[in-house]
Write an enzyme that holds these catalytic residues in place. Structure first.
Site, PDB file in Angstrom:
ATOM      1  N   HIS A 272       0.843  -1.204   0.000  1.00 16.45           N
ATOM      2  CA  HIS A 272       0.000   0.000   0.000  1.00 16.45           C
ATOM      3  C   HIS A 272       0.877   1.253   0.000  1.00 16.45           C
ATOM      4  O   HIS A 272       0.625   2.194  -0.765  1.00 16.45           O
ATOM      5  CB  HIS A 272      -0.904  -0.023   1.231  1.00 16.45           C
ATOM      6  N   GLU A 273       1.900   1.269   0.841  1.00 20.81           N
ATOM      7  CA  GLU A 273       2.777   2.441   0.894  1.00 20.81           C
ATOM      8  C   GLU A 273       3.582   2.585  -0.395  1.00 20.81           C
ATOM      9  O   GLU A 273       3.808   3.707  -0.870  1.00 20.81           O
ATOM     10  CB  GLU A 273       3.714   2.337   2.102  1.00 20.81           C
TER      11      GLU A 273
ATOM     12  N   HIS B 273       1.558   4.307  -2.977  1.00 20.46           N
ATOM     13  CA  HIS B 273       1.587   5.772  -2.850  1.00 20.46           C
ATOM     14  C   HIS B 273       2.791   6.341  -3.608  1.00 20.46           C
ATOM     15  O   HIS B 273       2.689   7.358  -4.298  1.00 20.46           O
ATOM     16  CB  HIS B 273       1.683   6.180  -1.378  1.00 20.46           C
TER      17      HIS B 273
ATOM     18  N   GLU C  91      -6.209   7.153  -0.913  1.00 19.52           N
ATOM     19  CA  GLU C  91      -6.150   5.934  -0.101  1.00 19.52           C
ATOM     20  C   GLU C  91      -6.818   4.770  -0.815  1.00 19.52           C
ATOM     21  O   GLU C  91      -6.317   3.639  -0.786  1.00 19.52           O
ATOM     22  CB  GLU C  91      -6.796   6.179   1.265  1.00 19.52           C
TER      23      GLU C  91
END
Length: 289
Positions: A138-139, A142, A207
């Site tokens: 997930h990071e 980003h 997100e």
């Protein structure tokens, strides 16, 4: 993996920056009518903005009390980040760890070549390997989406208006056109509120985009959904002191701090339940291919 560009996110980032840019041109124009010596103030703010952009990763780590770690200290964490970075076709980011009971993670940095992924010791203790992979992916999503730098710039522009609202009385006096510092503060307040709403809307969408991107990197949406549920459930057991210390990083966490008035006011993430539902939809989509 075959990465699919999220044009919805790209469009929202461009639109947000254009709206903020136009807003701040108007903001500076109005301030110049009511505040004498505005040029030195803008130069100082510009210098701070440049420093934040180029040193955002170091500033974020310091605000969290985090530090870069070596592979010998956290070999399993390093192996996971390296493997997932290769799967996402990203350069290996710097790895950092924060000594905190708050189970969370964030990514920072101005580009894909200058990025840092930070996790807390609370997160490492709370998740199993698959769940941790989901959060790390997930990071990395980003970073892949390049939304970290956009959020850093947008947040700083909003902060300028907030600082004038808070400390505008230091400008003092009345200007040559009969206005006053009260008008400057009032304009700054309007600019800050509008900026806050724009940034919050962008943050919520990014997100969702990172959830989808992270799930595609691992190929395991269920693991990220499980991690989100685990983290969200443990946030209620975190001491209030930790939440207050880390509130300023709220927009960058994988799960936001939602307790207390500040948490509710500054909520920048969608509800965890909605994120899990979307991940479940993605899992069904992948299973049907």
């Amino acid at each position: 993996m075959e990465w699919q560009t999220d044009w919805g996110l790209r469009g929202r980032m461009v639109l947000t920056m254009l709206l903020l840019g136009g807003l701040y041109v108007l903001f500076v124009g109005v301030l110049s009518l009511y505040v004498q010596g505005i040029l030195p103030i803008l130069l100082v703010m510009g210098a701070f903005m440049g420093a934040q952009f180029f040193f955002s990763d170091k500033l974020a780590l310091r605000s969290m009390g985090a530090s870069e770690v070596e592979e010998s200290e956290y070999p399993d964490l390093y192996r996971s980040v390296r493997r997932l970075s290769q799967q996402a076709d990203l350069p290996m980011p710097t790895v950092a760890v924060a000594e905190s009971g708050v189970p969370n993670a964030f990514a920072t940095g101005r580009s894909q070549q200058n990025a840092t992924v930070c996790v807390t010791t609370g997160l490492l203790a709370a998740l199993d390997p698959d769940e941790l992979d989901g959060v790390l992916a997930h990071e990395l999503a980003h970073i892949k989406n390049r939304d970290v730098a956009v959020m850093t710039i947008a947040s700083f522009l909003s902060t300028i208006a907030f600082l004038i609202v808070r400390w505008g009385w230091l400008f003092g006096g009345r200007n040559r056109r009969g206005g006053g510092v009260v008008v400057a503060i009032a304009v700054s307040l309007v600019v800050w509120v509008v900026s806050f709403l724009l940034i919050r809307a962008l943050s919520r969408y990014r997100e969702f985009a990172a959830d989808r991107g992270g799930a595609l990197i691992t190929g395991n949406p269920a693991a990220l959904a499980s991690a989100l549920a685990t983290i969200d459930g443990r946030m209620d057991r975190v001491p209030k002191e930790d939440l207050r210390e880390q509130a300023e990083m709220n927009a960058f966490f994988v799960i936001p701090i939602s307790r207390g008035f500040i948490g509710r006011l500054a909520r920048t993430h969608p509800a965890t339940e909605r994120r899990i539902e979307r991940l479940q939809d993605l899992e069904r989509e992948l299973a049907g291919r």
